[in-house]
Design a protein around this motif. Structure first.
Motif, mmCIF file in Angstrom:
data_model
loop_
_atom_site.group_PDB
_atom_site.id
_atom_site.type_symbol
_atom_site.label_atom_id
_atom_site.label_comp_id
_atom_site.label_asym_id
_atom_site.label_seq_id
_atom_site.Cartn_x
_atom_site.Cartn_y
_atom_site.Cartn_z
ATOM 1 N N GLY A 42 0.912 -1.136 0.391
ATOM 2 C CA GLY A 42 0.305 0.134 -0.205
ATOM 3 C C GLY A 42 0.446 1.401 0.259
ATOM 4 O O GLY A 42 0.116 1.894 -0.831
ATOM 5 N N LEU A 43 1.444 1.322 0.592
ATOM 6 C CA LEU A 43 3.316 2.180 0.869
ATOM 7 C C LEU A 43 3.436 2.748 -0.710
ATOM 8 O O LEU A 43 3.439 3.538 -1.154
ATOM 9 C CB LEU A 43 4.094 2.176 1.744
ATOM 10 N N GLY A 44 3.816 1.796 -1.439
ATOM 11 C CA GLY A 44 4.971 1.498 -2.464
ATOM 12 C C GLY A 44 3.207 2.888 -3.455
ATOM 13 O O GLY A 44 3.976 3.395 -4.245
ATOM 14 N N VAL A 45 2.448 1.455 -3.637
ATOM 15 C CA VAL A 45 1.229 2.514 -5.027
ATOM 16 C C VAL A 45 0.915 3.761 -4.165
ATOM 17 O O VAL A 45 1.226 4.355 -5.628
ATOM 18 C CB VAL A 45 0.688 0.428 -4.986
ATOM 19 N N SER A 46 0.554 3.300 -2.958
ATOM 20 C CA SER A 46 -0.306 4.885 -3.356
ATOM 21 C C SER A 46 0.569 6.432 -3.580
ATOM 22 O O SER A 46 0.554 7.017 -3.366
ATOM 23 C CB SER A 46 -1.270 4.960 -0.734
ATOM 24 N N ALA A 47 2.412 5.972 -3.015
ATOM 25 C CA ALA A 47 3.164 7.156 -3.058
ATOM 26 C C ALA A 47 3.112 7.149 -4.669
ATOM 27 O O ALA A 47 2.731 8.548 -4.934
ATOM 28 C CB ALA A 47 4.714 6.411 -2.714
ATOM 29 N N ALA A 48 2.813 6.628 -5.474
ATOM 30 C CA ALA A 48 3.382 6.542 -6.805
ATOM 31 C C ALA A 48 2.014 7.341 -7.431
ATOM 32 O O ALA A 48 2.030 7.802 -8.327
ATOM 33 C CB ALA A 48 3.854 6.108 -7.480
ATOM 34 N N ALA A 49 0.544 6.841 -6.584
ATOM 35 C CA ALA A 49 -0.493 7.082 -8.079
ATOM 36 C C ALA A 49 -0.933 8.304 -8.239
ATOM 37 O O ALA A 49 -1.275 8.411 -9.131
ATOM 38 C CB ALA A 49 -1.511 6.817 -7.202
ATOM 39 N N GLN A 51 1.218 10.882 -8.076
ATOM 40 C CA GLN A 51 2.279 11.628 -8.926
ATOM 41 C C GLN A 51 2.611 11.597 -11.051
ATOM 42 O O GLN A 51 3.589 12.114 -10.820
ATOM 43 C CB GLN A 51 3.565 11.328 -8.684
ATOM 44 N N ILE A 52 1.544 9.816 -10.461
ATOM 45 C CA ILE A 52 2.307 9.449 -12.543
ATOM 46 C C ILE A 52 1.586 10.445 -12.933
ATOM 47 O O ILE A 52 2.368 10.257 -14.750
ATOM 48 C CB ILE A 52 2.106 8.128 -12.325
ATOM 49 N N VAL A 53 0.739 11.104 -13.044
ATOM 50 C CA VAL A 53 -0.008 12.265 -14.288
ATOM 51 C C VAL A 53 1.882 13.407 -13.950
ATOM 52 O O VAL A 53 1.758 13.752 -14.904
ATOM 53 C CB VAL A 53 -0.927 12.482 -13.585
ATOM 54 N N LEU A 54 1.711 13.931 -12.940
ATOM 55 C CA LEU A 54 3.308 14.447 -13.024
ATOM 56 C C LEU A 54 4.527 14.094 -13.556
ATOM 57 O O LEU A 54 5.064 14.980 -14.531
ATOM 58 C CB LEU A 54 3.060 15.482 -11.391
ATOM 59 N N PHE A 55 4.616 12.510 -13.683
ATOM 60 C CA PHE A 55 5.880 12.205 -13.770
ATOM 61 C C PHE A 55 5.939 12.639 -15.503
ATOM 62 O O PHE A 55 6.584 12.810 -15.902
ATOM 63 C CB PHE A 55 5.697 11.326 -13.511
ATOM 64 N N PRO A 174 1.133 8.255 0.390
ATOM 65 C CA PRO A 174 0.922 10.139 -0.797
ATOM 66 C C PRO A 174 1.266 11.025 0.160
ATOM 67 O O PRO A 174 2.404 11.436 -0.406
ATOM 68 C CB PRO A 174 -0.694 10.189 -0.174
ATOM 69 N N VAL A 175 1.487 11.182 1.296
ATOM 70 C CA VAL A 175 2.587 12.202 2.287
ATOM 71 C C VAL A 175 3.200 11.321 2.052
ATOM 72 O O VAL A 175 4.036 12.450 1.495
ATOM 73 C CB VAL A 175 2.291 11.529 3.258
ATOM 74 N N ALA A 181 9.157 13.463 -3.863
ATOM 75 C CA ALA A 181 9.690 13.990 -4.700
ATOM 76 C C ALA A 181 9.809 15.079 -4.337
ATOM 77 O O ALA A 181 10.813 15.431 -6.182
ATOM 78 C CB ALA A 181 7.723 13.887 -5.253
ATOM 79 N N ALA A 182 9.055 16.051 -4.039
ATOM 80 C CA ALA A 182 9.322 17.303 -3.735
ATOM 81 C C ALA A 182 11.192 17.999 -3.342
ATOM 82 O O ALA A 182 11.984 18.382 -3.435
ATOM 83 C CB ALA A 182 9.115 18.272 -2.286
ATOM 84 N N ALA A 183 11.311 17.141 -2.381
ATOM 85 C CA ALA A 183 12.716 17.194 -2.008
ATOM 86 C C ALA A 183 13.976 16.662 -2.492
ATOM 87 O O ALA A 183 14.959 16.349 -3.269
ATOM 88 C CB ALA A 183 12.889 16.479 -0.948
ATOM 89 N N TYR A 184 13.354 15.548 -3.488
ATOM 90 C CA TYR A 184 14.771 14.364 -4.416
ATOM 91 C C TYR A 184 14.068 14.162 -6.177
ATOM 92 O O TYR A 184 14.691 14.003 -6.603
ATOM 93 C CB TYR A 184 14.913 13.165 -3.906
ATOM 94 N N GLY A 185 12.710 14.829 -5.938
ATOM 95 C CA GLY A 185 12.699 14.510 -7.494
ATOM 96 C C GLY A 185 11.157 13.121 -7.832
ATOM 97 O O GLY A 185 10.918 12.246 -7.449
ATOM 98 N N LEU A 186 10.859 13.419 -9.358
ATOM 99 C CA LEU A 186 9.611 12.175 -9.134
ATOM 100 C C LEU A 186 10.913 10.991 -9.461
ATOM 101 O O LEU A 186 9.617 9.794 -8.920
ATOM 102 C CB LEU A 186 8.382 13.281 -9.852
#
Length: 414
Positions: A42-49, A51-55, A174-175, A181-186
């Motif tokens: 859940g952690l991994g998938v929800s982190a990317a979901a 942000q993927i459009v922004l990427f 998501p958090v 993403a903000a600190a190190y990039g997408l």
């Protein structure tokens, strides 16, 4: 199974002499490993979901319209999940397939992170990430097999704890994803998702379940392959899809509505979004006891009705109080569905629990595609906030369907 009061907690043993569900989880490598693995999933998938459009737009130069179509690749997940589940039921190789799917997730997200052409993530999502979504269904199938060997009243609470870990990952992800993403990039954020997919394997290691399922012979009846046998499951899953379709509508437009129309402050908007998972986790421990008292289908009918009222709050109550009320009601929806859904799905296809788990767990991808399409068309035709009338309508259909299921003898006590 004896009736329990609605205030039952999953950490309390149901019957004297039986270990509590929490103790079962902590003392079993399979259950504890599954809990940790589901949190990582859940952690991994929800982190990317989110942000993927922004990427796709910022890193690969895709248009917003093209990037939005990426979510349609999730339609491949139910197909992949069905075939993985079917093979799992034939061979009994739950954890072996789980590891393969986790590796597919790692390779897929790593390939997305390294991609330089806009078409690559689309292909990867269909070819690899669709199969990575089957990790959860294989975990729940393995847990079901183990619990089925020693049946008692606390078993469903073990499933609930593991399911809560998956939800916990979706709360934190998501958090964490936005922060990375903000600190190190997408791209680094996508690598984090890839690593989480691979780390799912670690808590279970090379564990082989104590319960050995015999592979089905060619002459054995393949219940999971029979459309008639799967009809109750498909009906239930279809109703779940209708309820879940409101989530992409909400996440796509609720923040925009609160910011541009209601002019709510960032702090208030954040509190509105954050209150749903908080309420969800509060309700989850009591869902099993309420389900035993009211019947699982009956309780989920109530949950779908809460979804109707939640979306009506978004559409017809233009204030911060309306947004909070809607989110609190949605917390009730998912606090019930996310615990009982997988349990009911497995009961509806008891001879093919991996297939049942795969169909139900991957249905969220189908619901996301449906909700995304309905939201895009609905906001163009109805505008904000009237677009939320669509998920209210969908949930209303689910209320009727679940009410009929609750009364149907073919569904028994489901």
């Amino acid at each position: 199974m004896s009736d329990q009061t609605g205030s039952e907690s999953i950490a309390i043993s149901v019957e004297p002499g039986n270990p509590s569900p929490l103790r079962q989880v902590l003392t079993s490598r399979l259950f504890l490993g599954s809990t940790v693995a589901m949190f990582l999933s859940g952690l991994g998938v929800s982190a990317a979901a989110p942000q993927i459009v922004l990427f796709l737009v910022k890193e690969l130069g895709a248009s917003l319209q093209l990037a939005g179509f990426f979510y349609l690749t999730s339609l491949a997940a139910p197909v992949a999940g069905y075939f993985v589940g079917r093979y799992s039921d034939r061979t009994g190789n739950r954890l072996g397939l789980f590891r393969l799917c986790a590796v597919a997730g790692f390779v897929g997200w790593a390939a997305v992170a390294l991609s330089t052409s806009v078409w690559v993530p689309f292909v990867i999502a269909i070819v690899l990430l669709a199969f990575s979504g089957a990790t959860a269904s294989q975990i729940f199938a393995a847990v079901h097999d183990e619990l089925d060997e020693k049946p008692h009243d606390a078993n469903e609470s073990v499933v609930a704890i593991i399911r809560m870990a998956l939800t916990g990952g979706w709360i934190v992800g998501p958090v964490l994803g936005a922060s990375v993403a903000a600190a190190y990039g997408l791209r680094i954020m996508l690598w984090m998702t890839a690593v989480c997919a691979l780390l799912q394997i670690v808590p279970l290691g090379a564990l082989k379940p104590a319960v050995k399922l015999q592979p089905q012979s060619a002459s054995a009846p393949a219940n999971h392959a029979s459309l008639r046998a799967m009809l109750p499951l498909l009906t239930f899953t279809g109703l779940f899809v209708l309820v879940y379709a409101g989530e992409p509508v909400k996440y796509g437009f609720l923040l925009v509505y609160m910011e541009e129309h209601l002019k709510l402050s960032p702090a208030v908007r954040g509190a509105v979004i954050g209150i749903q998972p908080f309420i969800e986790l509060l309700i989850m421990p009591f869902s099993l006891g309420l389900g035993r008292k009211l019947g699982n289908a009956g309780l989920m009918c109530v949950a779908a009705a809460l979804g109707v009222f939640a979306n009506l709050c978004f559409a017809l109550w233009p204030s911060a109080a309306g947004m909070f009320a809607g989110q609190i009601l949605m917390g009730g929806v998912w606090g019930i569905f996310m615990v009982l859904g997988i349990i009911v799905a497995q009961r509806l296809l008891p001879n093919a629990v991996a297939t049942a788990s795969a169909i139900f767990m991957s249905s969220t991808a189908l619901a996301s595609a449906l909700g995304g399409l309905a939201g895009g068309l609905g906001v163009a035709l109805l505008g904000l906030p009237n677009v939320f009338l669509l998920p209210a309508f969908f949930s209303g259909i689910a209320v009727i369907g679940l009410a009929l299921i609750a009364r149907a003898k073919s569904f028994g006590a489901y």
